[in-house]
Enzyme design. Structure first.
Site, short mmCIF file in Angstrom:
data_model
loop_
_atom_site.label_atom_id
_atom_site.label_comp_id
_atom_site.label_asym_id
_atom_site.label_seq_id
_atom_site.Cartn_x
_atom_site.Cartn_y
_atom_site.Cartn_z
N ARG A 487 13.41 -3.08 58.55
CA ARG A 487 12.94 -2.58 59.84
C ARG A 487 11.77 -3.41 60.36
O ARG A 487 11.45 -4.47 59.81
CB ARG A 487 12.58 -1.10 59.71
CG ARG A 487 11.34 -0.86 58.88
CD ARG A 487 11.00 0.62 58.86
NE ARG A 487 9.82 0.87 58.08
CZ ARG A 487 9.65 1.94 57.31
NH1 ARG A 487 10.62 2.83 57.17
NH2 ARG A 487 8.53 2.11 56.65
N ASP A 488 11.15 -2.90 61.42
CA ASP A 488 10.08 -3.66 62.08
C ASP A 488 8.76 -3.55 61.32
O ASP A 488 7.75 -3.18 61.87
CB ASP A 488 9.92 -3.15 63.52
CG ASP A 488 9.83 -1.63 63.58
OD1 ASP A 488 9.98 -0.97 62.51
OD2 ASP A 488 9.60 -1.08 64.67
N GLU A 489 8.80 -3.82 60.01
CA GLU A 489 7.58 -3.84 59.19
C GLU A 489 7.59 -5.04 58.24
O GLU A 489 7.11 -6.08 58.55
CB GLU A 489 7.40 -2.53 58.42
CG GLU A 489 6.64 -1.52 59.25
CD GLU A 489 6.18 -0.30 58.47
OE1 GLU A 489 5.15 -0.38 57.79
OE2 GLU A 489 6.89 0.72 58.56
N ASP A 496 2.23 0.01 48.02
CA ASP A 496 3.55 -0.30 47.47
C ASP A 496 3.43 -1.45 46.45
O ASP A 496 4.09 -1.45 45.41
CB ASP A 496 4.50 -0.71 48.59
CG ASP A 496 4.46 0.25 49.79
OD1 ASP A 496 3.35 0.62 50.22
OD2 ASP A 496 5.53 0.63 50.28
N TRP A 548 -4.55 2.26 48.52
CA TRP A 548 -3.88 1.00 48.84
C TRP A 548 -4.77 -0.17 48.38
O TRP A 548 -4.32 -1.09 47.71
CB TRP A 548 -3.58 0.94 50.34
CG TRP A 548 -2.25 1.55 50.70
CD1 TRP A 548 -1.20 0.89 51.29
CD2 TRP A 548 -1.81 2.91 50.51
NE1 TRP A 548 -0.14 1.76 51.46
CE2 TRP A 548 -0.49 3.00 50.99
CE3 TRP A 548 -2.39 4.04 49.96
CZ2 TRP A 548 0.25 4.17 50.94
CZ3 TRP A 548 -1.66 5.23 49.91
CH2 TRP A 548 -0.35 5.28 50.40
N GLU A 751 13.20 4.96 50.67
CA GLU A 751 11.79 5.22 50.95
C GLU A 751 11.44 6.70 50.73
O GLU A 751 10.30 7.03 50.41
CB GLU A 751 11.52 4.86 52.42
CG GLU A 751 10.11 5.12 52.89
CD GLU A 751 9.87 4.62 54.30
OE1 GLU A 751 10.86 4.52 55.06
OE2 GLU A 751 8.71 4.34 54.63
N HIS A 766 13.29 0.38 49.87
CA HIS A 766 11.84 0.45 49.69
C HIS A 766 11.60 0.46 48.18
O HIS A 766 11.99 1.40 47.51
CB HIS A 766 11.32 1.77 50.28
CG HIS A 766 10.37 1.60 51.41
ND1 HIS A 766 10.74 1.07 52.63
CD2 HIS A 766 9.04 1.91 51.53
CE1 HIS A 766 9.68 1.07 53.43
NE2 HIS A 766 8.63 1.56 52.79
C1 BGC Z 1 5.31 1.69 54.75
C2 BGC Z 1 4.89 2.22 53.40
C3 BGC Z 1 3.39 2.12 53.41
C4 BGC Z 1 2.98 3.18 54.39
C5 BGC Z 1 1.52 3.41 54.48
C6 BGC Z 1 4.88 2.73 55.73
O1 BGC Z 1 5.28 2.47 57.03
O2 BGC Z 1 6.64 1.39 54.83
O3 BGC Z 1 5.63 1.91 52.36
O4 BGC Z 1 2.76 2.15 52.20
O5 BGC Z 1 3.51 2.92 55.67
O6 BGC Z 1 1.32 4.71 54.67
#
Ligand code: BGC
Length: 902
Positions: A487-489, A496, A548, A751, A766
């Site tokens: 996706r757009d990420e 992660d 994180w 996910e 994910h």
């Molecule tokens: C990502 C996650 C990430 C999270 C942060 C999501 O959009 O895909 O895996 O850690 O945002 O809250």
């Protein structure tokens, strides 16, 4: 004639290898020549810029219980010198040491652009020397900025330059980087096999250049260099949210080719304003949206000498991105494999849908022929609807669409260069005629990390999980560890990244990859110590959510545990301390309440403040350990004390003594507190009881955690003697569980625990829930490093429930460590391999059926009548614990232990 030559060559080769083998056979007793020589974790790297690189090798020996007592390492400037056992650059001499990894170069200063040849021999415990290893090499990159004569240039997405070489080429190197992506071509041929290169970095801070040996691609006389440029992460797609970091107006190139002629003359060809530029056949390219290629715009011969470039413009100077130039020193992104579609359907007229049988990252290769100007479109998706059409709801705003416009001159084969997709299904439209399964191939693309581990067990659900973990993990390595691939990420989300890091290190060789990623993290650190949710920083916040940001200390620490990497601790000590001090500044009463996400995607949420505070404690503990290791005893004390204060405040703030739970009593809250030893000794039993009854009675043996809690839940259960329960969770097949994903067709991890296919956040690739993969190796296989880099190994397989066998193997920096066992009532057989230069304690659990035990290794008895029986080579001792388990002390070698009831 050619064939005759080949066979003569073959016979000659066989003869040579026969001599080699027989040399080894002659030396068959004792130490074998060291193997798997690495320099900065890499095999024969080209273009490194570490001035004191580190070496490692793997030892072999015909006997058990062997260690290295000494080594000699030679580094030479010429292969011939090395062949005479001389190290004109560095001869370590005979060094009395058992160090076989992380050995730091300490010879004469290494010079820019130079190739060095090295080999190693080792002495065993008896003092017998091995033969020297086969030679390895490493080559330095351009070590000082002054050596870069090239200029950043831009223009269209095609750039070219013709040049003449006035003599025979003895040696040539190309040093290249780009803002965005490049494809370098010399005299009509692509250079190397990297794709989507260079690695994505915080471009304003650092650009990574790649070194290629192009000796064979250049020739005396006229030559041509051609470069295609893509936007990559430097020129992000329009729909990207407000830019957090700089976006650049266009991709740009920096290239320098150094040619050495026979006779020694040097020649430099560098990107500058004499280069010519034009727009090529790629009419648009975007990581998220895909690529459009109009084959009618191809200019045949553009990358060959003698091309008519009159329609091309002069290249323009591009602003240097501003950072340092560093050598790219990790496995590049490559096309790893080609997948054959398993099915093609035709859900609507003119619409064909291909099922690749596997969700993965990469693209499709298209074969077609038809009228000039025909546009064929490929769209990518993870899912299909019931009517067979592709379901693109999970990829959000990414257009994931490639278009190829036919040239019209017969059979055409095409694949994109500057985009990638995460997909299982491909929709083909606009195809002239009727396509077949052979019209498309899947191209699997990711960072080319080597597989290093394997795990399997008698329960097929576990094997299914292991498979989707590996697919999810590797397809989310795209020069940074990404959250998802479709996706757009596709960001380097730090949460992660750290929860998957141990799993990744057990399944793949991640040493160089994470060395780079940790530097990427350092590059985003602000003067106030803050780091960011994503690295490079394009999404999320600064400061990062502490759950994180903890990726910084944790990945450094895992690098130390798994690979024995002390240097990463040294290099990051100041950064880690600054980060912890930033957290400290936000926790005046010793409770860190700052949080954005907490236990992300949990079924039962845990307060974010609780999660952040637990990680604050974790980070401080790690910093205290690192300080102690690096002999910073003042800091070690300070942070130990700070840790005590945080622990006390944590219990005051979050412990509910009445109920015997933390925070709201979720599995994550109790597991995190227990895992981090935040619970006082007298309360451990209660909290453990709360946790297990929540799992078993509260949720019918199911998890309720998000991706933070799950990382620690199973290891904590194992550590607390409840591997049976951990196993029940791992092997669960109903919602929520990994097995539930598999039962619902997952080929990569989802996910969410939920099975969603609509427009919500629910990627189907994910890797983060894959952290359980580490538990497979560490608990069921039972392999853990008891000392950094597996110098001492603990093999303690958990033999649980109905599992009749499990088998795990890890390619450590010292060689293979493996454990595989079978269990039937009253009998356990355990096969173990320990690399030379490591020792291990092997823990054989008590079989519930067995009362009086005998353990044999091969046909020798090692334990009988409650006592160790000495005499088995490699086994130096054994003892029985109160719980009835046996611990055997062993040296290197392969063993088969058989435990039987008398
Ligand atoms: C990502 C996650 C990430 C999270 C942060 C999501 O959009 O895909 O895996 O850690 O945002 O809250």
């Amino acid at each position: 004639m050619a064939r005759l030559h080949t066979s003569i060559l073959l016979v000659a080769l066989m003869f040579v290898s026969f001599i080699r083998v027989s040399q080894f056979v002659a030396a068959a007793e004792g130490p074998l020549p060291p193997q798997n020589l690495r320099c900065e974790y890499l095999r024969d790297p080209l273009g490194i810029d570490v001035k004191q690189p580190r070496f490692s090798w793997v030892l072999g020996h015909t006997e058990r219980g062997e260690k290295q007592s000494a080594y000699q390492l030679l580094v030479a400037t010429r292969p011939e010198t090395l062949a005479q056992d001389k190290g004109d650059q560095w001869d370590s001499g005979k060094v009395t040491s058992d160090q076989s990894t992380q050995v730091v170069y300490s010879g004469k200063a290494l010079e820019s652009g130079r190739t060095y040849y090295w080999k190693i021999r080792a002495w065993d415990t008896q003092g017998s020397a091995s033969l020297y290893s086969l030679p390895a090499r490493f080559e330095m990159g351009l070590l000082s900025p002054q050596e870069w004569k090239a200029q950043w240039i831009a223009g269209g997405n095609g750039l070219r330059k013709e040049f003449s070489i006035p003599g025979r080429v003895a040696r040539a190197r190309a040093y290249i980087t780009a803002l965005g992506y490049y494809e370098l071509r010399l005299n009509g041929q692509k250079v190397g096999t990297n794709v989507l290169d260079p690695a994505w970095t915080t471009y304003e801070k650092r650009n990574l250049y790649i070194t290629y040996d192009v000796t064979a691609q250049l020739q005396q006389g006229p030559n041509a260099a051609g470069v295609m440029l893509g936007n990559g992460w430097a020129v992000p797609p329009q729909h990207f949210g407000a830019p957090i970091t700089t976006s650049f107006p266009s991709p740009a190139l920096l290239l320098q080719i150094e040619v050495e002629l026979e006779g020694g003359k040097q020649l430099t060809i560098a990107s500058d304003l004499t280069w010519k530029t034009a727009h090529g056949p790629i009419t648009s390219d975007s990581i998220y949206d895909g690529e459009t290629y109009d084959a009618r715009l191809e200019a045949p011969g553009w990358d060959l000498p003698g091309f008519n470039e009159s329609a091309w413009q002069a290249a323009q100077a591009a602003k240097a991105p501003g950072g340092v130039l560093s050598a790219q020193m990790m496995p590049p992104i490559r096309v790893i494999d080609t997948l054959v579609p398993v099915k093609m359907t035709n859900p609507r007229p003119g619409v064909y849908v291909y099922d690749m049988g596997q969700n993965f990252s990469g693209w499709a290769q298209l074969r077609a022929s038809g009228p000039r100007g025909t546009a064929i479109t490929l769209r990518f998706a993870e899912l299909v609807y019931d009517d067979g059409m592709i379901n693109r709801e999970t990829i959000r705003r990414a257009k994931a669409r490639d278009t190829y416009i036919l040239h019209g001159d017969g059979a055409e084969t095409w694949e994109p260069r500057f985009t990638y997709h995460g997909f299982r299904y491909v929709e083909l439209t606009g195809y002239p005629g009727t396509p077949s399964l052979d019209t498309l191939r899947g191209r699997l693309v990711h960072s080319a990390v080597e597989p290093t581990g394997s795990f399997a067990a008698s329960n097929p659900t576990l094997n299914g999980i292991q498979k989707i973990i590996r697919w999810g993990q590797r397809t989310n390595l795209h020069s940074v560890p990404t959250d998802c691939d479709q996706r757009d990420e596709r960001m380097g989300w730090m949460g992660d990244a750290h929860v998957t890091a141990e799993e990744a290190m057990l399944n793949f060789d991640m040493a160089a990859f994470y060395t780079n990623f940790v530097r990427d993290i350092r590059d985003v650190q602000g003067p106030d110590g803050t780091i960011t949710d994503t690295v490079p920083h394009k999404y999320g916040s600064r400061p990062a959510d502490p759950a994180w940001g903890t990726a910084y200390p944790l990945i450094c620490w895992y690098m130390y545990e798994q690979y024995g990497d002390r240097r990463i601790l040294e290099e990051n000590y100041d950064g880690l301390k600054k980060y912890v001090e930033f957290l400290h500044s936000k926790a005046p009463d010793n409770v860190l309440r700052m949080s954005h996400y907490g236990d992300w995607v949990a079924i039962e949420p845990t307060p974010g403040e609780f999660v952040s505070d637990a990680y604050y404690y974790y980070d401080v503990q790690i910093l205290a350990k690192v300080a102690a290791l690096l002999d910073k005893s003042g800091d070690a004390d300070t942070y130990k004390q700070l840790g005590e204060q945080i622990k006390e405040a944590f219990n005051r703030e979050f412990y509910d003594a009445r109920r015997g739970v933390y925070a709201d009593g979720t599995q994550t809250a109790n597991a995190l507190a227990l895992f981090l030893d935040l619970v006082s000794d007298d309360q451990r039993g209660r909290v453990m009881g709360s946790l297990t009854s929540d799992i078993v009675y509260g949720h019918d043996t199911h998890v309720t955690t998000g991706f933070i809690g799950i990382k620690y839940l199973l290891p904590l259960l194992t550590r607390s003697g409840r591997s049976d329960l951990a196993y029940d969770l791992a092997a669960q097949t109903t919602y929520p569980s990994w097995g539930y994903m598999i039962a619902n067709g997952a080929t990569t991890l989802w996910e969410l625990w939920q099975n969603k296919t609509g427009p919500s956040m629910n990627s189907h690739n994910h890797p983060m829930f894959g952290s359980v993969g580490a538990w497979f190796y560490q608990a069921l296989g039972g392999i853990t490093p008891e000392m950094p880099g597996y110098e001492r190994i603990r093999i303690a397989p958990q033999i649980v429930r109905d599992l009749t066998w499990a088998s795990a193997s890890v390619e450590t920096v010292r060689g293979t460590a493996s454990s595989s066992w079978t269990h039937s009532p009253g009998s356990i057989t355990l096969n173990v391999a320990i690399p030379v230069n490591s020792t291990a304690s092997v823990v054989i659990p008590k079989d519930p059926e067995a009362t009086d035990l005998t353990v044999r290794e091969g046909d020798r008895v090692v334990w009988e009548n409650g006592k160790f029986v000495p005499g088995t080579p490699g086994v130096t001792g054994a003892s029985q614990a109160n719980d009835g388990s046996l611990t055997l002390e062993v040296g290197s070698g392969r063993y088969t232990f058989k435990l039987e009831e008398n």
